[in-house]
Write an enzyme that holds these catalytic residues in place. Structure first.
Site, short mmCIF file in Angstrom:
data_model
loop_
_atom_site.label_atom_id
_atom_site.label_comp_id
_atom_site.label_asym_id
_atom_site.label_seq_id
_atom_site.Cartn_x
_atom_site.Cartn_y
_atom_site.Cartn_z
N GLY A 33 20.24 24.63 17.51
CA GLY A 33 20.71 23.25 17.54
C GLY A 33 19.93 22.37 18.50
O GLY A 33 18.83 22.73 18.92
N HIS A 39 12.12 21.25 14.84
CA HIS A 39 13.03 21.87 13.86
C HIS A 39 12.89 21.18 12.50
O HIS A 39 12.89 21.83 11.45
CB HIS A 39 14.48 21.72 14.32
CG HIS A 39 14.80 22.37 15.62
ND1 HIS A 39 15.11 21.67 16.75
CD2 HIS A 39 14.88 23.68 15.99
CE1 HIS A 39 15.39 22.49 17.75
NE2 HIS A 39 15.24 23.73 17.32
N GLN A 157 5.75 28.58 15.44
CA GLN A 157 4.69 29.20 16.24
C GLN A 157 4.94 28.96 17.75
O GLN A 157 4.42 29.67 18.59
CB GLN A 157 3.37 28.57 15.81
CG GLN A 157 2.14 29.10 16.47
CD GLN A 157 1.87 30.52 16.07
OE1 GLN A 157 1.88 30.85 14.88
NE2 GLN A 157 1.65 31.37 17.05
N SER A 194 10.83 20.68 22.61
CA SER A 194 11.76 21.78 22.90
C SER A 194 13.11 21.17 23.22
O SER A 194 13.18 20.10 23.85
CB SER A 194 11.26 22.57 24.11
OG SER A 194 12.31 23.34 24.66
N SER A 195 14.17 21.85 22.82
CA SER A 195 15.51 21.36 23.15
C SER A 195 15.67 21.31 24.67
O SER A 195 16.43 20.50 25.20
CB SER A 195 16.58 22.28 22.56
OG SER A 195 16.39 22.38 21.17
P1 AMP Z 1 15.37 27.05 18.82
O1 AMP Z 1 16.43 26.10 18.36
O2 AMP Z 1 14.70 26.64 20.08
O3 AMP Z 1 15.85 28.48 18.84
O4 AMP Z 1 14.23 26.99 17.72
C1 AMP Z 1 14.52 27.22 16.36
C2 AMP Z 1 13.22 27.34 15.61
O5 AMP Z 1 12.48 26.12 15.75
C3 AMP Z 1 12.32 28.47 16.14
O6 AMP Z 1 11.70 29.11 15.04
C4 AMP Z 1 11.32 27.72 16.98
O7 AMP Z 1 10.08 28.37 17.10
C5 AMP Z 1 11.17 26.41 16.20
N1 AMP Z 1 10.66 25.35 17.07
C6 AMP Z 1 11.17 24.97 18.27
N2 AMP Z 1 10.38 24.00 18.82
C7 AMP Z 1 9.36 23.79 17.95
C8 AMP Z 1 8.22 22.95 17.95
N3 AMP Z 1 7.95 22.12 18.95
N4 AMP Z 1 7.38 23.00 16.89
C9 AMP Z 1 7.63 23.86 15.86
N5 AMP Z 1 8.68 24.69 15.81
C10 AMP Z 1 9.54 24.67 16.83
#
Ligand code: AMP
Length: 287
Positions: A33, A39, A157, A194-195
């Site tokens: 989230g 995302h 990635q 990034s969140s």
């Molecule tokens: P998270 O919500 O942080 O667990 O991320 C969920 C998915 O989104 C994971 O596969 C992450 O690698 C991807 N993700 C998070 N930040 C980025 C970003 N800046 N660029 C591409 N994918 C991302």
């Protein structure tokens, strides 16, 4: 069709049963989230490739260590739902921890079956400081795969070690789906989305800009023919803002995950740093 927000595993399964009857392909985008453009890029890719798209929104307690930010991790369900609606997501699956792991807090590997990725993939990079993190990730992703039975699952990635480990899990456990890696989405100034960026003060955010700058410099030197990882390491070190606390800068072969001393095509250069209390990761794959 509007986006369904579902909290129960059985409700997700009954929708999927109907989709399968119609031979529709399913894409899964697992997230915690606080959705951002990173995302969204995964969701857009899923929409291009699949008939139906499920986004899971679940802050997974078993992948957080005792001193990590599970309690204060940003939770923005209303905004997340809106983004998913705008992108044409079919189901947002947002279970409570009790729905995923049962009542009574069965969260340790004394009481819960875990998927444990190979030690040589987890005793390095983020796994070194985040003990048990990738067991928690692999376990929740395996559960999400079993609940949603996707044809394709989309991962960024940005979390390169996670991506590598999950691809290996799919191979080792003969899971019948394809993982689609998606490129890192950045702000215009280079900061990887990034969140956790929402934790950064203005000053910390300025320090954090040196992360992508240092990776860009590594890429530039590599393109000029410099392959000695100790030189690339020292260069990154000299560019990273002195206020950052560096956790690691590592170079790995992205086919085997072995550490390399000489960079080559498909070498992963990855780092984790702390800006104040906020832990940030970023990486680049050299080509
Ligand atoms: P998270 O919500 O942080 O667990 O991320 C969920 C998915 O989104 C994971 O596969 C992450 O690698 C991807 N993700 C998070 N930040 C980025 C970003 N800046 N660029 C591409 N994918 C991302």
């Amino acid at each position: 069709m509007s986006t369904l927000l579902l909290n129960k595993i059985d409700d997700v399964k009954s929708n999927i049963k109907n989709w399968k009857k119609d031979n529709l392909t399913i894409g899964l985008v697992p997230t915690m989230g606080a959705l951002h453009r990173g995302h969204a890029s995964l969701i857009k890719r899923a929409k291009e490739m699949c008939n139906k798209v499920i986004v899971s929104v679940f802050v997974n307690p078993i992948q957080f260590g005792p001193n990590e930010d599970y309690d204060k991790y940003p939770r923005t369900m209303e905004a997340d739902k809106k983004i998913c609606e705008e992108l044409g997501v079919d189901i947002v699956f947002a279970p409570a921890p009790s729905e995923m792991y049962g009542q009574g807090g069965k969260l340790s590997n004394n009481e819960l079956t875990f998927v444990c990725p190979p030690y040589n993939l987890t005793d390095c990079l983020c796994g070194k400081s985040r003990i048990g993190h990738f067991d928690g990730v692999a376990t929740v992703v395996m559960k999400l795969f079993n609940i949603t039975t996707p044809d394709f699952a989309f991962f960024g990635q940005k979390d390169a070690q996670q991506l590598f480990i999950l691809k290996r899990m799919v191979k080792d456990l003969n899971i019948n789906l394809t993982i689609i890696p998606c490129p890192i989405v950045r702000e215009d100034d280079g900061l990887a989305l990034s969140s956790r960026n929402s934790y950064l003060s203005k000053e910390e955010r300025t320090w954090a800009l040196s992360i992508s700058k240092s990776l860009k410099e590594i890429e530039k030197l590599y393109k000029q023919g410099i392959t000695d990882c100790s030189i690339l390491f020292d260069t990154a070190l000299s560019i990273l803002d002195k206020n950052l606390e560096i956790e690691y800068i590592e170079f790995r072969n992205f086919d085997t995950f072995e550490e390399v001393k000489t960079a080559a095509n498909n070498t992963l250069a990855a780092m984790a740093v702390k800006a104040g209390k906020t832990r940030l990761i970023d990486n680049i794959i050299l080509v």
